[in-house]
Design a protein around this motif. Structure first.
Motif, PDB file in Angstrom:
ATOM      1  N   ILE A  72       0.858  -1.193   0.000  1.00  0.00           N
ATOM      2  CA  ILE A  72       0.000   0.000   0.000  1.00  0.00           C
ATOM      3  C   ILE A  72       0.890   1.238   0.000  1.00  0.00           C
ATOM      4  N   HIS A  73       1.911   1.216   0.859  1.00  0.00           N
ATOM      5  CA  HIS A  73       2.881   2.309   0.913  1.00  0.00           C
ATOM      6  C   HIS A  73       3.547   2.482  -0.458  1.00  0.00           C
ATOM      7  N   LEU A  74       4.003   1.388  -1.056  1.00  0.00           N
ATOM      8  CA  LEU A  74       4.700   1.459  -2.346  1.00  0.00           C
ATOM      9  C   LEU A  74       3.785   1.940  -3.477  1.00  0.00           C
ATOM     10  N   LEU A  75       2.542   1.499  -3.487  1.00  0.00           N
ATOM     11  CA  LEU A  75       1.608   1.945  -4.533  1.00  0.00           C
ATOM     12  C   LEU A  75       1.370   3.445  -4.442  1.00  0.00           C
ATOM     13  N   HIS A  76       1.234   3.937  -3.226  1.00  0.00           N
ATOM     14  CA  HIS A  76       1.033   5.385  -3.053  1.00  0.00           C
ATOM     15  C   HIS A  76       2.286   6.140  -3.498  1.00  0.00           C
ATOM     16  N   LEU A  77       3.445   5.637  -3.093  1.00  0.00           N
ATOM     17  CA  LEU A  77       4.701   6.254  -3.495  1.00  0.00           C
ATOM     18  C   LEU A  77       4.846   6.232  -5.020  1.00  0.00           C
ATOM     19  N   LYS A  78       4.514   5.112  -5.647  1.00  0.00           N
ATOM     20  CA  LYS A  78       4.604   5.010  -7.114  1.00  0.00           C
ATOM     21  C   LYS A  78       3.711   6.034  -7.806  1.00  0.00           C
ATOM     22  N   SER A  79       2.493   6.216  -7.301  1.00  0.00           N
ATOM     23  CA  SER A  79       1.584   7.172  -7.942  1.00  0.00           C
ATOM     24  C   SER A  79       2.114   8.596  -7.815  1.00  0.00           C
ATOM     25  N   LEU A  80       2.696   8.927  -6.681  1.00  0.00           N
ATOM     26  CA  LEU A  80       3.279  10.256  -6.504  1.00  0.00           C
ATOM     27  C   LEU A  80       4.524  10.426  -7.375  1.00  0.00           C
ATOM     28  N   LEU A  81       5.325   9.381  -7.469  1.00  0.00           N
ATOM     29  CA  LEU A  81       6.505   9.432  -8.329  1.00  0.00           C
ATOM     30  C   LEU A  81       6.117   9.559  -9.797  1.00  0.00           C
TER      31      LEU A  81
END
Length: 187
Positions: free
Chosen positions: A121-130
């Motif tokens: 969940i953390h990584l998916l959010h980070l990916k979308s922001l990136l």
């Protein structure tokens, strides 16, 4: 006695001793209650650790959103470098972040699927922001997908330095690998 004080002591104990090395009796003793009193708030040690993790992941998602919003007008190089440094500092100075990475990299075996899922969940959010940051970056030598994949690999490797090594080993690896990463994605 409150659920909050139980969670605070448990967070510290899980961070210091790991899940297996922490008992509800130890937590209760530090809070100043009997072990049975913990069950008024949490059904088990599993529920306690999962509750803490859920709160930490929510806090991290909020942090990421605010971080990217605060640096939205910064050059991509500064944003990415600052993000890595910020996570290093949070890991060293904030038990919640140390807990999040410890449980993501070294989860209790019987809860491994859960911790993997919540870290994703953390990584998916980070990916979308990136994705938004890379898409608006002027002229890179790679596609946004390539830049993001390489950044997340760098991020993961550096966080592993903190979990398995020391902040000093993170600093050394960061200094060396950042130059190579940025040179590799920029024109």
């Amino acid at each position: 006695m409150s659920a909050e004080s139980i969670k605070q002591v448990a967070l510290r104990k899980f961070t210091e001793n790991g899940f297996e090395g922490t008992s509800l009796s130890e937590i209760a003793g530090e809070v100043g209650i009997k072990k049975q009193s913990i069950y008024c708030h949490f059904k088990s040690k599993d529920e306690l650790v999962l509750t803490i993790n859920q709160e930490v992941i929510q806090e991290d998602v909020q942090f990421l959103t605010q971080f990217f919003d605060r640096l939205k007008d910064s050059p991509l190089q500064q944003l990415l470098h600052s993000l890595l440094q910020e996570y290093r500092d949070k890991y060293v100075h904030n038990k919640k972040y140390k807990f999040m990475f410890l449980m993501s990299y070294i989860p209790p075996k019987h809860l491994e699927v859960y911790f993997t899922h919540t870290y994703n969940i953390h990584l998916l959010h980070l990916k979308s922001l990136l994705q938004a940051a890379f898409s608006s970056a002027p002229e890179l030598g790679v596609t946004p997908e390539e830049g993001i994949a390489a950044f997340l690999t760098l991020f993961d490797g550096l966080m592993a330095q903190l979990v398995y090594e020391t902040p000093h080993s993170f600093d050394n690896a960061f200094e060396l690998s950042w130059k190579v990463y940025w040179r590799g994605i920029s024109l």
